[in-house]
Design a protein around this motif. Sequence first.
Motif, PDB file in Angstrom:
ATOM      1  N   LYS A 176     -11.286 -26.586  -6.789  1.00  0.00           N
ATOM      2  CA  LYS A 176     -11.300 -25.257  -6.167  1.00  0.00           C
ATOM      3  C   LYS A 176      -9.959 -25.123  -5.456  1.00  0.00           C
ATOM      4  O   LYS A 176      -9.693 -25.821  -4.485  1.00  0.00           O
ATOM      5  CB  LYS A 176     -12.461 -25.096  -5.201  1.00  0.00           C
ATOM      6  CG  LYS A 176     -12.542 -23.704  -4.609  1.00  0.00           C
ATOM      7  CD  LYS A 176     -13.887 -23.464  -3.964  1.00  0.00           C
ATOM      8  CE  LYS A 176     -14.055 -22.058  -3.460  1.00  0.00           C
ATOM      9  NZ  LYS A 176     -14.010 -21.030  -4.480  1.00  0.00           N
ATOM     10  N   GLU A 192     -11.094 -19.651 -12.534  1.00  0.00           N
ATOM     11  CA  GLU A 192     -12.273 -18.798 -12.662  1.00  0.00           C
ATOM     12  C   GLU A 192     -13.066 -18.979 -11.391  1.00  0.00           C
ATOM     13  O   GLU A 192     -13.496 -20.089 -11.083  1.00  0.00           O
ATOM     14  CB  GLU A 192     -13.123 -19.228 -13.863  1.00  0.00           C
ATOM     15  CG  GLU A 192     -12.711 -18.588 -15.154  1.00  0.00           C
ATOM     16  CD  GLU A 192     -13.688 -18.920 -16.267  1.00  0.00           C
ATOM     17  OE1 GLU A 192     -14.917 -18.830 -16.061  1.00  0.00           O
ATOM     18  OE2 GLU A 192     -13.204 -19.279 -17.345  1.00  0.00           O
ATOM     19  N   ASP A 193     -13.220 -17.901 -10.608  1.00  0.00           N
ATOM     20  CA  ASP A 193     -13.857 -17.990  -9.296  1.00  0.00           C
ATOM     21  C   ASP A 193     -13.172 -19.032  -8.417  1.00  0.00           C
ATOM     22  O   ASP A 193     -13.807 -19.756  -7.660  1.00  0.00           O
ATOM     23  CB  ASP A 193     -15.356 -18.309  -9.419  1.00  0.00           C
ATOM     24  CG  ASP A 193     -16.128 -17.204 -10.128  1.00  0.00           C
ATOM     25  OD1 ASP A 193     -15.763 -16.021  -9.939  1.00  0.00           O
ATOM     26  OD2 ASP A 193     -17.072 -17.516 -10.866  1.00  0.00           O
TER      27      ASP A 193
END
Length: 125
Positions: A105, A20-21
């Motif tokens: 990330k 997500e993102d």
Amino acid sequence: MSNPQQLRYTEEHEWLTAAEDGVSTVGITEHAANALGDVVFVQLPEVGATIEAGESCGELESTKSVSDLYAPVNGEIVEINEDVVADPSLVNSAPFEGGWLFKVKISGEPGKLLSADEYAAFIQS
């Protein structure tokens, strides 16, 4: 033992959520938690650290042994689960919920990840 269908898995018994993102949550599977026994200490990578898929990025210590934690993807650690550091037993009691380990990330394409069905077949072979 059921593995949530929406997650992806590694042959080193980690799971991760869809990004997500660009950020995925990572933990170890119920199969791994059961094999380890009672987890008593968790060493996680530091926030800001860069991890590389397949490389050791932490440790899980149980009453039976110490096991490496492997990075499922390349990326940067953006959050660690302080609750699991304070109470490592969450890895055993809730491996897919409160026992998650860190958020990463992702950089680049994820490597070889297994579906829930592929992981189930892998652990039974």
